[in-house]
Write a protein that holds these residues in place. Sequence first.
Motif, PDB file in Angstrom:
ATOM      1  N   GLU A 107     -11.581  14.570  12.424  1.00 40.35           N
ATOM      2  CA  GLU A 107     -10.651  13.906  11.473  1.00 40.35           C
ATOM      3  C   GLU A 107      -9.456  12.949  12.103  1.00 40.35           C
ATOM      4  O   GLU A 107      -9.040  12.275  11.643  1.00 40.35           O
ATOM      5  N   GLU A 108      -9.389  13.481  13.256  1.00 40.89           N
ATOM      6  CA  GLU A 108      -8.245  12.906  14.372  1.00 40.89           C
ATOM      7  C   GLU A 108      -8.784  12.058  15.361  1.00 40.89           C
ATOM      8  O   GLU A 108      -8.096  11.326  15.972  1.00 40.89           O
ATOM      9  N   HIS A 109     -10.122  12.170  16.093  1.00 40.74           N
ATOM     10  CA  HIS A 109     -10.555  11.569  17.167  1.00 40.74           C
ATOM     11  C   HIS A 109     -11.816  11.003  16.782  1.00 40.74           C
ATOM     12  O   HIS A 109     -12.867  11.429  15.884  1.00 40.74           O
ATOM     13  N   GLN A 129      -4.651  10.501   9.824  1.00 42.30           N
ATOM     14  CA  GLN A 129      -5.831  10.995  10.813  1.00 42.30           C
ATOM     15  C   GLN A 129      -6.670   9.911  11.246  1.00 42.30           C
ATOM     16  O   GLN A 129      -7.029   9.804  12.333  1.00 42.30           O
ATOM     17  N   HIS A 139      -2.517  13.857  19.500  1.00 41.06           N
ATOM     18  CA  HIS A 139      -3.440  12.960  20.652  1.00 41.06           C
ATOM     19  C   HIS A 139      -3.019  13.400  22.163  1.00 41.06           C
ATOM     20  O   HIS A 139      -3.330  12.911  22.754  1.00 41.06           O
ATOM     21  N   GLN A 160       0.453  14.658  11.195  1.00 40.78           N
ATOM     22  CA  GLN A 160      -1.006  14.310  11.560  1.00 40.78           C
ATOM     23  C   GLN A 160      -1.641  15.153  10.615  1.00 40.78           C
ATOM     24  O   GLN A 160      -2.861  15.147  10.407  1.00 40.78           O
ATOM     25  N   TRP A 161      -1.105  16.525  10.456  1.00 37.09           N
ATOM     26  CA  TRP A 161      -2.032  17.718   9.973  1.00 37.09           C
ATOM     27  C   TRP A 161      -1.202  18.567   9.046  1.00 37.09           C
ATOM     28  O   TRP A 161      -0.909  19.848   9.304  1.00 37.09           O
TER      29      TRP A 161
END
Length: 320
Positions: A11-13, A46, A301, A234-235
């Motif tokens: 979801e983030e990368h 995200q 990140h 972010q989360w």
Amino acid sequence: MVEIGYKLACEEHGPQDLVCNARMAEESGFTFAMISDHYHPWTNRQGESPFVWGVLGGISQVTADLQLITGVTCPTMRIHPGIIAQAAATAGTMMPGRFILGLGSGENLNEHIFNSYWPPARVRIEMLEEAVEVIRTLWKGGMQSYYGTFYTLENAQIFTLPEQLPPIYIASEGPISASMAARVGDGFINPGTNAEETLIVFRDSGGADKPAYIEVSVCWAETEEEGQTTAYEQWPIPANTGELNRLLPTPAHYEQLAKMATPEDVAKHVVCGPDAEAHIKKIEEKIRMGFDHVCIHQIGHQQREFMEFYRNEVLPHFQE
């Protein structure tokens, strides 16, 4: 012996970063990695959601010993379990002896997109159990047909099967799925909710000698305050309680829900900052519950900095 793993958060990368992060995780001393399988991220911030099976192919080529587990795949609605059986067999062939198929009953966020109906939890668990049966049927080899309550196979055969079939681990956050996980799975996964209670049910239902994995979210940063801000932005998901993370249909809904929480609410569930003792204490808490595999999800990140921190200050504690 307890093993510490690394979470590959799709979801983030993006896919290239995930492949690089997997290689760094292996080099940093993490023994396994769990990779999420989403169609959507939880929130638009995200910003990513690559196809996990393509990413796994890339990871297989840049790692040698890192164990990979899907954390977790839903084989019931968005993708037919017969396709998951083929995909997992291919991953097992590319990563001999080090791929595990982690399965769960899914979230509305990812699974409703091709369906007009999101079943209640009990039905989703029944679908998951039958999906496991479909997968194992195909993994027997040869031409197979299957006629179940939810799924049908007609003259299906998987030709590329690994010499060693992947184990199947089942994710659970409640007693019904924990009991099913012990009955039909080779191991147990908990994403961090109702952890101790569901593990007890799993152990008492026949899973006493099977591996148990749990996910722990952290946010390494240069200061605790910076970590809290990053985790919230972010989360924000850990601040949600009850069934919400299974029911909401779009990232926009999770963004609306996040506005009802604060950075402090998220930080109650996420270790933030550079204090190694706080990270170690959180992991030890899960070990005392009875988990033998703890997967660390670094939010944000700063993945390289996080891995250096864990390699130097956290992992040696558990290796000793």
